[in-house]
Design a protein around this motif. Sequence first.
Motif, PDB file in Angstrom:
ATOM      1  N   PRO A 156       0.825  -1.206   0.000  1.00 22.34           N
ATOM      2  CA  PRO A 156       0.000   0.000   0.000  1.00 22.34           C
ATOM      3  C   PRO A 156       0.864   1.262   0.000  1.00 22.34           C
ATOM      4  N   ARG A 157       0.239   2.384  -0.301  1.00 23.65           N
ATOM      5  CA  ARG A 157       0.951   3.655  -0.161  1.00 23.65           C
ATOM      6  C   ARG A 157       1.216   3.873   1.316  1.00 23.65           C
ATOM      7  N   GLN A 158       2.481   4.096   1.644  1.00 24.00           N
ATOM      8  CA  GLN A 158       2.868   4.253   3.036  1.00 24.00           C
ATOM      9  C   GLN A 158       2.715   5.715   3.464  1.00 24.00           C
ATOM     10  N   GLU A 159       1.880   5.949   4.471  1.00 24.86           N
ATOM     11  CA  GLU A 159       1.738   7.286   5.036  1.00 24.86           C
ATOM     12  C   GLU A 159       2.906   7.522   5.989  1.00 24.86           C
ATOM     13  N   LEU A 160       3.627   8.599   5.778  1.00 23.87           N
ATOM     14  CA  LEU A 160       4.878   8.841   6.485  1.00 23.87           C
ATOM     15  C   LEU A 160       4.768  10.097   7.334  1.00 23.87           C
ATOM     16  N   GLY A 161       5.059   9.958   8.625  1.00 26.70           N
ATOM     17  CA  GLY A 161       4.978  11.097   9.524  1.00 26.70           C
ATOM     18  C   GLY A 161       6.318  11.483  10.113  1.00 26.70           C
ATOM     19  N   PRO A 168      10.467   4.198   2.520  1.00 24.86           N
ATOM     20  CA  PRO A 168      10.578   4.140   1.058  1.00 24.86           C
ATOM     21  C   PRO A 168      11.550   3.073   0.560  1.00 24.86           C
ATOM     22  N   LEU A 169      12.414   2.582   1.438  1.00 20.86           N
ATOM     23  CA  LEU A 169      13.333   1.520   1.034  1.00 20.86           C
ATOM     24  C   LEU A 169      12.616   0.196   0.790  1.00 20.86           C
ATOM     25  N   ILE A 170      11.360   0.083   1.225  1.00 26.05           N
ATOM     26  CA  ILE A 170      10.595  -1.135   0.945  1.00 26.05           C
ATOM     27  C   ILE A 170      10.561  -1.384  -0.562  1.00 26.05           C
ATOM     28  N   HIS A 171      10.212  -0.364  -1.324  1.00 26.17           N
ATOM     29  CA  HIS A 171      10.146  -0.517  -2.778  1.00 26.17           C
ATOM     30  C   HIS A 171      11.536  -0.680  -3.384  1.00 26.17           C
ATOM     31  N   PHE A 172      12.527   0.027  -2.847  1.00 24.73           N
ATOM     32  CA  PHE A 172      13.877  -0.075  -3.393  1.00 24.73           C
ATOM     33  C   PHE A 172      14.416  -1.498  -3.247  1.00 24.73           C
ATOM     34  N   ILE A 173      14.275  -2.082  -2.069  1.00 21.56           N
ATOM     35  CA  ILE A 173      14.767  -3.444  -1.836  1.00 21.56           C
ATOM     36  C   ILE A 173      13.951  -4.455  -2.631  1.00 21.56           C
ATOM     37  N   LEU A 174      12.635  -4.297  -2.622  1.00 20.39           N
ATOM     38  CA  LEU A 174      11.772  -5.256  -3.310  1.00 20.39           C
ATOM     39  C   LEU A 174      12.042  -5.282  -4.812  1.00 20.39           C
ATOM     40  N   LEU A 175      12.067  -4.112  -5.431  1.00 22.18           N
ATOM     41  CA  LEU A 175      12.197  -4.035  -6.885  1.00 22.18           C
ATOM     42  C   LEU A 175      13.646  -4.048  -7.356  1.00 22.18           C
ATOM     43  N   GLY A 176      14.571  -3.783  -6.453  1.00 19.38           N
ATOM     44  CA  GLY A 176      15.973  -3.742  -6.846  1.00 19.38           C
ATOM     45  C   GLY A 176      16.715  -5.046  -6.656  1.00 19.38           C
ATOM     46  N   PHE A 177      16.129  -5.996  -5.928  1.00 17.68           N
ATOM     47  CA  PHE A 177      16.870  -7.223  -5.620  1.00 17.68           C
ATOM     48  C   PHE A 177      16.037  -8.489  -5.798  1.00 17.68           C
ATOM     49  N   LEU A 178      14.887  -8.379  -6.439  1.00 12.29           N
ATOM     50  CA  LEU A 178      14.057  -9.547  -6.753  1.00 12.29           C
ATOM     51  C   LEU A 178      13.712  -9.514  -8.232  1.00 12.29           C
ATOM     52  N   SER A 179      13.937 -10.610  -8.921  1.00 14.74           N
ATOM     53  CA  SER A 179      13.513 -10.689 -10.314  1.00 14.74           C
ATOM     54  C   SER A 179      12.033 -11.027 -10.358  1.00 14.74           C
ATOM     55  N   MET A 180      11.218 -10.026 -10.647  1.00 18.50           N
ATOM     56  CA  MET A 180       9.784 -10.265 -10.655  1.00 18.50           C
ATOM     57  C   MET A 180       9.345 -11.084 -11.862  1.00 18.50           C
ATOM     58  N   PHE A 199       5.222   5.930  -6.394  1.00 17.02           N
ATOM     59  CA  PHE A 199       4.636   5.404  -5.165  1.00 17.02           C
ATOM     60  C   PHE A 199       4.343   6.498  -4.141  1.00 17.02           C
ATOM     61  N   GLN A 200       4.333   7.742  -4.610  1.00 14.94           N
ATOM     62  CA  GLN A 200       3.930   8.891  -3.793  1.00 14.94           C
ATOM     63  C   GLN A 200       4.773   9.011  -2.519  1.00 14.94           C
ATOM     64  N   GLN A 201       6.086   9.022  -2.725  1.00 10.35           N
ATOM     65  CA  GLN A 201       7.041   9.183  -1.630  1.00 10.35           C
ATOM     66  C   GLN A 201       7.649  10.581  -1.684  1.00 10.35           C
ATOM     67  N   PRO A 202       8.138  11.098  -0.561  1.00 12.34           N
ATOM     68  CA  PRO A 202       8.762  12.429  -0.556  1.00 12.34           C
ATOM     69  C   PRO A 202      10.016  12.447  -1.443  1.00 12.34           C
TER      70      PRO A 202
END
Length: 385
Positions: free
Chosen positions: A163-168, A177-189, A333-336
Motif C-alpha cells: 500500500p501507499r505508506q503514510e509517512l509522519g 521508502p526503502l521497501i520498494h527499493f529493496i523489493l524491486l531492486g533485488f528480486l527478479s519479478m 509510489f507517492q514518496q517524498p
Amino acid sequence: METMNLDLPAGMALALAMIPAGLFLLNLLVYRPLPKKGRSDQAMSILIPARNEEKNIRQTLESVLQNPGAEFEIIVLDDSSSDGTAEIVREFAAKDSRVRLETAPPLPAGWCGKQYACHVLAKMARNPWLVFMDADVRLNRDALARMSAFMEQSGADLASGVPRQELGTVSEKLLLPLIHFILLGFLSMHAMRHTRWVSMSAGCGQLFIARRAAYEACGGHAKLRDSLHDGIKLPRVFRQAGFFTDLFDATDIATCRMYQTDAETWRGLGKNAVEGLAAPGVILPMSMLLVTGQVLPFVLLAIPEQLSQTGFILTLLATFAALFPRWVAARLFQQPFSITFLHPVAILALLTIQWHALARHLLGKPSEWKGRSYGDSRRVAPLKI
C-alpha cells in the motif's frame, strides 16, 4: 594535489549500483497497478487481526465497507486488546451484518500472535477468497473488485501488494521508502511470476489475497507459526507446495500508516530482520552490496580532488545509478522526493537495524512486538537469495 588511484573502487561502485537500478527498471514492467476495472462477483472474506487497534480499526472498517457491489464478509479477531478495539467493532457489527467480531483463543506456545490470529480467522471464513489485512490498512472503494480482477488475470494462488505508506516521523520518511527499493531492486519479478522457485518468495504482510483452496492445501499460517515475517514466509509456504504467488502495486487502492514514532519504526523494522536481510548467510553479502553500490559513490563524490578524471566520471554515474530508482519510486509510489537525497544515510540506517537485530538474536535476546515477547527458542532458517 596528486590524485589517488580510486578508479577501481569507483568502477566497483558503478557496477554494484547498476545491478539494482537495472533490475528496478525491468521490474516496473511487471509490478503494475491493478486493472482499472474490476469484477465484484467473487465472494471474499476480509480477515483482520486486531490487537489494541482502537486508533485504526474504525477507519479501516469504514474503508472496506465502502466497496460497492462486492460480496464480502469482514471478520475482526480481537486478540486480547486492552483498549476499545472490540467496542468499536461491535458498533459496526450492530449496524451491518457483514461485520463480525470474534475473540482470539489463548495464544498457544510456539506461535507468533499475528500468525495464530490469521490461522484462526481463515478457519472462521466462509468464502472462497481470503483477504488478510492489517488493522492499519485502509482500502479505496474499488480495491476489492480490482484485486479480484488481478487474481483472475494473474492465475496466482496468493498475491500481495504494497500500500501507499503514510509517512509522519523522520524515521518513517527515511526508511520506509526503502521497501520498494529493496523489493524491486533485488528480486527478479519476471522469475517470480513465471516460476514456482522458493527463492522468489516475496510479499507484503500488510495486504494478502489468497485462494482459500490453495491456502488450506499448503497449510497457510500454520506453516509459519513461529515467524514474525509473513511477508516472505507465507509466499514461501505456497511456493513450497507448488503454487504460484504474485505481487501488485497497491499504491492507488490502499494506504497504511505502519508506525507512529521513530522508536516504533526502528523496533518494527528490527523485529523480523533476522528472517530477512539480517538472516545468517545473507547479511554480510547484502551489506557489502549495499555499502559499495549505494553508499560508496557518495563518499567518493565528497572527495573529488582525490579522483582522476575517469574516477570522477565513474563516481558521477554510480551516484546517478544509486539515486535514479529512488527518484522513480518517489514519483510512482507517492514518496517524498526530497528524502531521496538522503539515500546513503537511509541505507546505513537500515543496515544498522539489521546488524543490531542479528546481534540481539545471537545473544539470545527476545524480539518484542504488540506487548508480546518472542524468545530465542525461535530458530531462523537461512534465507536463500
